[in-house]
Design a protein around this motif. Structure first.
Motif, PDB file in Angstrom:
ATOM      1  N   VAL A  37      -3.469   4.910  -8.301  1.00  0.00           N
ATOM      2  CA  VAL A  37      -3.503   6.085  -7.419  1.00  0.00           C
ATOM      3  C   VAL A  37      -3.908   5.679  -6.007  1.00  0.00           C
ATOM      4  O   VAL A  37      -3.290   6.089  -5.010  1.00  0.00           O
ATOM      5  CB  VAL A  37      -4.460   7.160  -7.976  1.00  0.00           C
ATOM      6  CG1 VAL A  37      -4.556   8.347  -7.015  1.00  0.00           C
ATOM      7  CG2 VAL A  37      -4.001   7.631  -9.349  1.00  0.00           C
ATOM      8  N   ILE A  38      -4.947   4.853  -5.896  1.00  0.00           N
ATOM      9  CA  ILE A  38      -5.362   4.366  -4.582  1.00  0.00           C
ATOM     10  C   ILE A  38      -4.261   3.518  -3.961  1.00  0.00           C
ATOM     11  O   ILE A  38      -4.022   3.578  -2.751  1.00  0.00           O
ATOM     12  CB  ILE A  38      -6.675   3.553  -4.699  1.00  0.00           C
ATOM     13  CG1 ILE A  38      -7.826   4.479  -5.120  1.00  0.00           C
ATOM     14  CG2 ILE A  38      -7.025   2.872  -3.375  1.00  0.00           C
ATOM     15  CD1 ILE A  38      -9.127   3.746  -5.417  1.00  0.00           C
ATOM     16  N   GLY A  39      -3.565   2.737  -4.792  1.00  0.00           N
ATOM     17  CA  GLY A  39      -2.477   1.903  -4.296  1.00  0.00           C
ATOM     18  C   GLY A  39      -1.340   2.707  -3.704  1.00  0.00           C
ATOM     19  O   GLY A  39      -0.689   2.275  -2.743  1.00  0.00           O
ATOM     20  N   ILE A  40      -1.093   3.877  -4.254  1.00  0.00           N
ATOM     21  CA  ILE A  40      -0.041   4.747  -3.720  1.00  0.00           C
ATOM     22  C   ILE A  40      -0.477   5.366  -2.395  1.00  0.00           C
ATOM     23  O   ILE A  40       0.300   5.437  -1.439  1.00  0.00           O
ATOM     24  CB  ILE A  40       0.317   5.843  -4.746  1.00  0.00           C
ATOM     25  CG1 ILE A  40       1.009   5.219  -5.967  1.00  0.00           C
ATOM     26  CG2 ILE A  40       1.197   6.919  -4.114  1.00  0.00           C
ATOM     27  CD1 ILE A  40       1.226   6.189  -7.107  1.00  0.00           C
ATOM     28  N   VAL A  41      -1.732   5.809  -2.330  1.00  0.00           N
ATOM     29  CA  VAL A  41      -2.229   6.515  -1.143  1.00  0.00           C
ATOM     30  C   VAL A  41      -2.629   5.557  -0.028  1.00  0.00           C
ATOM     31  O   VAL A  41      -2.225   5.709   1.133  1.00  0.00           O
ATOM     32  CB  VAL A  41      -3.430   7.414  -1.533  1.00  0.00           C
ATOM     33  CG1 VAL A  41      -4.058   8.056  -0.301  1.00  0.00           C
ATOM     34  CG2 VAL A  41      -2.990   8.486  -2.523  1.00  0.00           C
ATOM     35  N   ARG A  42      -3.441   4.545  -0.380  1.00  0.00           N
ATOM     36  CA  ARG A  42      -3.953   3.602   0.620  1.00  0.00           C
ATOM     37  C   ARG A  42      -4.036   2.204   0.015  1.00  0.00           C
ATOM     38  O   ARG A  42      -5.113   1.761  -0.403  1.00  0.00           O
ATOM     39  CB  ARG A  42      -5.346   4.043   1.099  1.00  0.00           C
ATOM     40  CG  ARG A  42      -5.379   5.245   2.018  1.00  0.00           C
ATOM     41  CD  ARG A  42      -4.998   4.874   3.448  1.00  0.00           C
ATOM     42  NE  ARG A  42      -5.854   3.838   3.972  1.00  0.00           N
ATOM     43  CZ  ARG A  42      -7.044   4.065   4.561  1.00  0.00           C
ATOM     44  NH1 ARG A  42      -7.496   5.301   4.667  1.00  0.00           N
ATOM     45  NH2 ARG A  42      -7.767   3.066   5.033  1.00  0.00           N
ATOM     46  N   PRO A  43      -2.931   1.468  -0.046  1.00  0.00           N
ATOM     47  CA  PRO A  43      -2.965   0.138  -0.660  1.00  0.00           C
ATOM     48  C   PRO A  43      -3.903  -0.836   0.044  1.00  0.00           C
ATOM     49  O   PRO A  43      -4.370  -1.801  -0.573  1.00  0.00           O
ATOM     50  CB  PRO A  43      -1.506  -0.335  -0.561  1.00  0.00           C
ATOM     51  CG  PRO A  43      -0.885   0.509   0.494  1.00  0.00           C
ATOM     52  CD  PRO A  43      -1.581   1.826   0.412  1.00  0.00           C
ATOM     53  N   ASP A  44      -4.219  -0.584   1.315  1.00  0.00           N
ATOM     54  CA  ASP A  44      -5.117  -1.479   2.051  1.00  0.00           C
ATOM     55  C   ASP A  44      -6.548  -1.416   1.529  1.00  0.00           C
ATOM     56  O   ASP A  44      -7.367  -2.277   1.860  1.00  0.00           O
ATOM     57  CB  ASP A  44      -5.110  -1.143   3.549  1.00  0.00           C
ATOM     58  CG  ASP A  44      -5.516   0.298   3.816  1.00  0.00           C
ATOM     59  OD1 ASP A  44      -4.805   1.214   3.343  1.00  0.00           O
ATOM     60  OD2 ASP A  44      -6.539   0.504   4.485  1.00  0.00           O
ATOM     61  N   LEU A  45      -6.861  -0.406   0.722  1.00  0.00           N
ATOM     62  CA  LEU A  45      -8.216  -0.276   0.176  1.00  0.00           C
ATOM     63  C   LEU A  45      -8.428  -1.134  -1.068  1.00  0.00           C
ATOM     64  O   LEU A  45      -9.563  -1.306  -1.521  1.00  0.00           O
ATOM     65  CB  LEU A  45      -8.514   1.184  -0.162  1.00  0.00           C
ATOM     66  CG  LEU A  45      -8.505   2.177   1.000  1.00  0.00           C
ATOM     67  CD1 LEU A  45      -8.798   3.587   0.489  1.00  0.00           C
ATOM     68  CD2 LEU A  45      -9.530   1.781   2.067  1.00  0.00           C
ATOM     69  N   LEU A  46      -7.336  -1.661  -1.623  1.00  0.00           N
ATOM     70  CA  LEU A  46      -7.444  -2.501  -2.823  1.00  0.00           C
ATOM     71  C   LEU A  46      -7.707  -3.952  -2.438  1.00  0.00           C
ATOM     72  O   LEU A  46      -7.168  -4.437  -1.446  1.00  0.00           O
ATOM     73  CB  LEU A  46      -6.146  -2.422  -3.640  1.00  0.00           C
ATOM     74  CG  LEU A  46      -5.807  -1.069  -4.262  1.00  0.00           C
ATOM     75  CD1 LEU A  46      -4.421  -1.117  -4.903  1.00  0.00           C
ATOM     76  CD2 LEU A  46      -6.836  -0.669  -5.300  1.00  0.00           C
ATOM     77  N   PRO A  47      -8.502  -4.671  -3.237  1.00  0.00           N
ATOM     78  CA  PRO A  47      -9.241  -4.228  -4.422  1.00  0.00           C
ATOM     79  C   PRO A  47     -10.674  -3.801  -4.122  1.00  0.00           C
ATOM     80  O   PRO A  47     -11.412  -3.403  -5.013  1.00  0.00           O
ATOM     81  CB  PRO A  47      -9.253  -5.489  -5.281  1.00  0.00           C
ATOM     82  CG  PRO A  47      -9.395  -6.583  -4.260  1.00  0.00           C
ATOM     83  CD  PRO A  47      -8.600  -6.140  -3.051  1.00  0.00           C
ATOM     84  N   VAL A  48     -11.074  -3.900  -2.836  1.00  0.00           N
ATOM     85  CA  VAL A  48     -12.497  -3.773  -2.489  1.00  0.00           C
ATOM     86  C   VAL A  48     -13.059  -2.409  -2.872  1.00  0.00           C
ATOM     87  O   VAL A  48     -14.150  -2.316  -3.451  1.00  0.00           O
ATOM     88  CB  VAL A  48     -12.711  -4.041  -0.981  1.00  0.00           C
ATOM     89  CG1 VAL A  48     -14.166  -3.783  -0.592  1.00  0.00           C
ATOM     90  CG2 VAL A  48     -12.318  -5.470  -0.643  1.00  0.00           C
ATOM     91  N   CYS A  49     -12.327  -1.344  -2.560  1.00  0.00           N
ATOM     92  CA  CYS A  49     -12.834  -0.003  -2.855  1.00  0.00           C
ATOM     93  C   CYS A  49     -13.107   0.171  -4.341  1.00  0.00           C
ATOM     94  O   CYS A  49     -14.151   0.711  -4.737  1.00  0.00           O
ATOM     95  CB  CYS A  49     -11.827   1.037  -2.354  1.00  0.00           C
ATOM     96  SG  CYS A  49     -12.371   2.746  -2.564  1.00  0.00           S
TER      97      CYS A  49
END
Length: 237
Positions: free
Chosen positions: A34-46
């Motif tokens: 879900v995070i990858g769809i919305v904001r892939p730049d937040l992976l994996p740290v978030c």
């Protein structure tokens, strides 16, 4: 994140925290796509930052059931796998990372669903730690290999031991990512915004974790993961 995206990701994080608190696995499989769809730049740290308080809570809640020997071998393999995960991050662009997360999610879910029962030994523990080190450092997803080796153990032992392995591994991954310059303020800010949803999900899991049919819920998590991974793959094209 926009308000709409924050609401969507918060709902996923709340549900993911509830599932992991109840069964011991599932947070990253649900939240990361879900995070990858919305904001892939937040992976994996978030995902890694959010899992720190969640896994500490689960570990502490059932600390008497921890398999310390198995956790030790897994953590050893986990340390070896961290470098591989860092290499994956360095080699892939944001769009390719989304593809990798989607494909890894689907593959991990299918393996977890189809793997027959077995009694894990030292080699299985080390192998699970090694694979987890690679995938969790690169994507935030590391639960399926651990779920495989503990899926036929008592639920309290599975939940608490996996939580301990996650906790140690996430700290190693975050330190490694920080040293490599892969952590920035936006990722930490997003994790802080999602923390209330995480807390609510974890607290709700306490109400049901002793009574829930873990096998049924694990199957549901895997099906959800396959759907989410497929959506992420489609979104990446």
């Amino acid at each position: 994140m926009s308000a709409q995206h924050l609401l969507l990701v918060s709902a996923a994080v709340l549900f993911a925290a509830f599932v992991q608190g109840a069964t011991g696995v599932g947070f990253a499989l649900i939240a990361a796509p879900v995070i990858g769809i919305v904001r892939p730049d937040l992976l994996p740290v978030c995902v890694l930052v959010l899992m720190l308080p969640l896994n500490f809570y689960v570990m502490w809640r059932e600390r008497g059931a921890i398999d310390r020997v198995g956790a030790g071998w897994i953590s050893g393999g986990r340390l070896l796998g961290t470098a591989g995960g860092l290499w994956v991050l360095a080699a892939l662009s944001a769009s390719h990372l989304s593809l990798f997360v989607g494909a890894s999610t689907i593959a991990a879910a299918l393996v977890t669903l189809l793997m027959p029962a077995f009694s894990p030994g030292r080699g299985a523990f080390v192998a699970a730690g090694l694979v987890t080190g690679i995938t969790e450092t690169a994507t935030g997803i590391g639960g399926p290999p651990l779920a495989l080796v503990y899926q036929h153990q008592p639920a309290p032992s599975m939940r608490s031991t996996i939580a301990l392995c996650f906790l140690v591994g996430e700290l190693v991954s975050l330190v490694t990512l920080m040293a490599a310059g892969r952590i920035d303020g936006s990722q930490l800010q997003a994790a802080a915004q999602l923390l209330p949803a995480l807390v609510v999900g974890a607290v709700l899991s306490r109400v049901v974790h002793r009574h829930i049919n873990g096998r049924v819920l694990r199957v549901f998590v895997q099906v959800f993961a396959i759907v989410s991974g497929a959506a992420l793959l489609l979104h990446s094209f």
